[in-house]
Design a protein around this motif. Sequence first.
Motif, short mmCIF file in Angstrom:
data_model
loop_
_atom_site.label_atom_id
_atom_site.label_comp_id
_atom_site.label_asym_id
_atom_site.label_seq_id
_atom_site.Cartn_x
_atom_site.Cartn_y
_atom_site.Cartn_z
N LEU A 266 0.89 -1.17 0.00
CA LEU A 266 0.00 0.00 0.00
C LEU A 266 0.91 1.21 0.00
CD1 LEU A 266 -2.79 -0.60 2.67
CD2 LEU A 266 -3.00 -0.66 0.19
N LYS A 267 0.62 2.16 -0.88
CA LYS A 267 1.52 3.33 -0.96
C LYS A 267 0.75 4.62 -0.74
CE LYS A 267 4.77 1.01 -3.82
NZ LYS A 267 5.41 0.67 -4.97
N GLY A 268 1.43 5.59 -0.22
CA GLY A 268 0.82 6.90 -0.04
C GLY A 268 0.60 7.57 -1.38
N ASP A 269 -0.32 8.56 -1.40
CA ASP A 269 -0.63 9.22 -2.67
C ASP A 269 0.56 10.03 -3.19
OD1 ASP A 269 -3.11 8.17 -2.51
OD2 ASP A 269 -3.95 9.89 -1.44
N THR A 270 1.22 10.70 -2.28
CA THR A 270 2.32 11.57 -2.72
C THR A 270 3.66 11.09 -2.20
OG1 THR A 270 1.77 12.95 -0.84
CG2 THR A 270 0.94 13.66 -3.00
N ASN A 271 3.69 10.65 -0.95
CA ASN A 271 4.95 10.25 -0.36
C ASN A 271 5.27 8.80 -0.76
OD1 ASN A 271 7.12 9.61 1.16
ND2 ASN A 271 6.16 10.00 3.15
N THR A 272 6.15 8.60 -1.71
CA THR A 272 6.43 7.26 -2.22
C THR A 272 7.21 6.39 -1.24
OG1 THR A 272 8.28 8.20 -3.37
CG2 THR A 272 6.32 7.79 -4.69
N LEU B 194 -26.90 -7.73 1.89
CA LEU B 194 -26.68 -8.31 3.22
C LEU B 194 -25.29 -8.93 3.31
CD1 LEU B 194 -28.09 -8.93 5.92
CD2 LEU B 194 -28.95 -11.04 4.90
N MET B 195 -24.59 -8.60 4.40
CA MET B 195 -23.25 -9.16 4.59
C MET B 195 -23.17 -9.93 5.89
SD MET B 195 -20.85 -6.16 3.20
CE MET B 195 -22.06 -5.01 3.67
N ASP B 196 -22.10 -10.70 5.99
CA ASP B 196 -21.85 -11.47 7.20
C ASP B 196 -20.97 -10.64 8.13
OD1 ASP B 196 -21.50 -13.64 8.98
OD2 ASP B 196 -19.63 -14.17 8.00
N GLY B 197 -21.23 -10.72 9.43
CA GLY B 197 -20.34 -10.06 10.40
C GLY B 197 -20.70 -8.61 10.62
N SER B 198 -19.71 -7.86 11.06
CA SER B 198 -19.97 -6.49 11.50
C SER B 198 -19.57 -5.45 10.45
CB SER B 198 -19.19 -6.22 12.78
OG SER B 198 -19.45 -4.93 13.26
N LEU B 199 -20.33 -4.35 10.43
CA LEU B 199 -19.96 -3.21 9.58
C LEU B 199 -19.02 -2.27 10.34
CD1 LEU B 199 -23.41 -2.32 7.96
CD2 LEU B 199 -21.44 -3.31 6.80
N ILE B 200 -18.82 -2.59 11.61
CA ILE B 200 -17.93 -1.74 12.44
C ILE B 200 -16.51 -2.30 12.30
CG2 ILE B 200 -17.47 -0.90 14.77
CD1 ILE B 200 -20.52 -1.63 15.32
N LEU B 201 -15.70 -1.60 11.52
CA LEU B 201 -14.34 -2.09 11.25
C LEU B 201 -13.41 -1.68 12.38
CD1 LEU B 201 -14.35 -1.06 7.47
CD2 LEU B 201 -14.79 -3.32 8.41
N TRP B 202 -13.68 -2.27 13.56
CA TRP B 202 -12.95 -1.87 14.76
C TRP B 202 -11.46 -2.19 14.65
CZ3 TRP B 202 -10.67 -6.12 16.83
CH2 TRP B 202 -11.24 -7.35 16.52
N GLN B 203 -11.10 -3.19 13.84
CA GLN B 203 -9.68 -3.55 13.72
C GLN B 203 -8.86 -2.36 13.22
OE1 GLN B 203 -12.25 -4.75 11.95
NE2 GLN B 203 -11.87 -6.82 11.22
N VAL B 204 -9.52 -1.54 12.38
CA VAL B 204 -8.80 -0.42 11.76
C VAL B 204 -8.40 0.62 12.81
CG1 VAL B 204 -8.91 1.30 9.89
CG2 VAL B 204 -10.16 -0.84 9.69
N SER B 205 -9.18 0.68 13.89
CA SER B 205 -8.86 1.68 14.92
C SER B 205 -7.91 1.12 15.97
CB SER B 205 -10.15 2.16 15.59
OG SER B 205 -10.76 1.06 16.24
N GLY B 206 -7.50 -0.14 15.78
CA GLY B 206 -6.62 -0.78 16.77
C GLY B 206 -5.25 -0.14 16.82
N PRO B 207 -4.53 -0.41 17.92
CA PRO B 207 -3.19 0.19 18.05
C PRO B 207 -2.24 -0.38 17.00
CG PRO B 207 -3.60 -1.42 19.79
CD PRO B 207 -4.88 -1.27 19.04
N GLY B 208 -1.40 0.48 16.49
CA GLY B 208 -0.38 0.01 15.54
C GLY B 208 -0.84 -0.06 14.10
N VAL B 209 -2.12 0.28 13.83
CA VAL B 209 -2.56 0.25 12.42
C VAL B 209 -2.10 1.55 11.75
CG1 VAL B 209 -4.55 0.19 10.86
CG2 VAL B 209 -4.55 -1.19 12.94
N PRO B 210 -1.27 1.44 10.71
CA PRO B 210 -0.74 2.65 10.07
C PRO B 210 -1.86 3.50 9.44
CG PRO B 210 0.43 0.68 9.32
CD PRO B 210 -0.76 0.22 10.09
N GLN B 211 -1.63 4.80 9.42
CA GLN B 211 -2.59 5.74 8.81
C GLN B 211 -2.90 5.38 7.36
OE1 GLN B 211 -4.61 8.35 9.60
NE2 GLN B 211 -4.18 7.67 11.69
N LEU B 212 -1.88 4.86 6.70
CA LEU B 212 -2.01 4.49 5.28
C LEU B 212 -3.10 3.42 5.10
CD1 LEU B 212 -0.52 5.30 2.72
CD2 LEU B 212 1.06 3.41 3.11
#
Lengths: 400, 195
Positions: A133-139, A178-196
């Motif tokens: 995964l790459k940043g838009d401007t910062n390569t 209809l989807m399985d599981g949660s729409l709350i993507l709590w993993q993304v807010s977990g510690p150590g998840v990069p902003q990217l």
Amino acid sequence: MSLDLNKAIKKIEEITYLHRKEFEDREARIRLSVKHMGESTGEEIAGKLRSVSNRPFLWAGATEGLGQVYEPGPLPKAFSVASTDGSHIDVDRHMPIPCALINIGGCVIRYNLQTKSEFFNEPEVYHGEGLYLKGDTNTVDEVYIEGSTLGMLRTVGEIEYLSNILTEYQDNSPILGLMDGSLILWQVSGPGVPQLVKRRVIDQTFIPAMDKLKNLSKTRALGIASYISMPRSTDVVNTLRLYLCQSADEKCSGLCSIRKSLSSPCNLVNNIVDRDIFAALLKEGQRSAIFSSTSVIMEDYGNHRICFFYVNNGWEIGRVEVPQWIACNPDLLSLTHTLVLDQCRKGIGYPVAVSEAHEQAVLTGSDRRAFQDMILAQINNGVSSNNTSQKDRSKRLPWL
Amino acid sequence: MSNQLGRPIAEVIEANIETFKAQCYELYKPPPLGSLVKAGNMPVYGIVTDIITEGLDPSRPIVARGFSATTEEEIYTQNPQLMELLCTKFRAIAVGYSHDNLLIQGYPYEPPKIHAFVHECLPNELSDLSSSSDFIHLLLQHPEVKDEILTATLISISRQITDREKFLVRAGKTLAIELTGQMSRLNAILRKLKQ
């Protein structure tokens, strides 16, 4: 015989007595909890929630009485249900070419419509530079796609794929996504998840997909939901805990943990989860009031904050999560409730479309082996150099 | 022999010299038991000896779904996905092949290809088959062919050709030779053919 049953039986009797007593006590507390929920009003709950700020547990937002129940609406004569699910193969560092695969499967099941039901799946292979995964401007800024990052991309890919299916859906009859599981993507807010990662998952994929669905819902009868079977969440129980609590924030922090409270009356709901109280409150087919998630990730969801309700589908209490624009639209909310319930009834306790999407997405052991074998076969045909690790070789050929 | 082809009804999914198995394009629309079908561009002719409807995915058990339905049709209306997840297949025993535009009775030199289209046969092809009784010998020798299937085959062919009487008399004579010493079995087959 080395086991002295005479000694063991005394202990077993003691354990079963305590278990029975605990069960009876818990049942009594559930009944009392339901009574308190029935007495609560929207104004009281909203007022109470406004007055608290810091508690050691997560609670659900609510604007109506906690004990409110709703009947399903009439089932449309003709309608469709679309669903997506995903599965992935993570990067195997023992393979000569690092690559990962996400397989998104889905279906559109059409009821009383002339067009046939459809099933499909779409594999996407990540390799080379595509594994970053790459940043838009910062390569220089980049994240390797593997493990939990791959899992997050898969989850959000399911939502994106569903939005594409629903956009292309031509019929004018009502449709539920209809989807399985949660729409709350709590993993993304977990510690150590990069902003990217957060930006790719939420800002660049989740939000655009939900924007698309929201716009669609303005022009047609469209429900959007995810279904959680046998939910373990305690958001509503914790709201009841707050409603009953007579202490200030500071005192509560000393007496309560995430799981339980040491003081009365809040300890009424100790070791009770949401589905326990809704199993006692909801009759078959009914749904609960609407609640909203207060998870920290909601701050990034913009107009798509997640609300939820519980439904008694006749087999179990399921948790149904919907974006707030569905929750605020009585017609689309009722459609979602009705179609989710019907899906559970048709699927003998679990939504048919979700099961079928899973069948399209699931990667079996033989699928995974076939994927690896295809890569190795290409390499042996001279496409690339073969540098499989000796550990991988020893797993594949455990010779004697 | 005409090579005129209509729409294929199925596709070969399993084949050997003696038999081939085909998956129908439409659920519950197989060719009738005992009918003559042909598979491939250089057709292999086969008699339908078994029809099966099952789940596409063998790992998924099929469960009863009609607990709240009042008719069988309602089960399919309530569960439209079943139409796409179930499939009808049939097995055919090879009785002939095409050579120089002629239907030669006997096992083919090679089985039809996997994914070969399967068509129902035209009346002139049935006439070609009925002009000789060698296929009766082939069917009687095959362990999967029960007498009921043989009877169904003969009745099916006789109903679609012009010289029905002549065909049945010749078939009866062939059976009398093939089933020498099995009088009760022969009589049972002939009784069915007379009906």
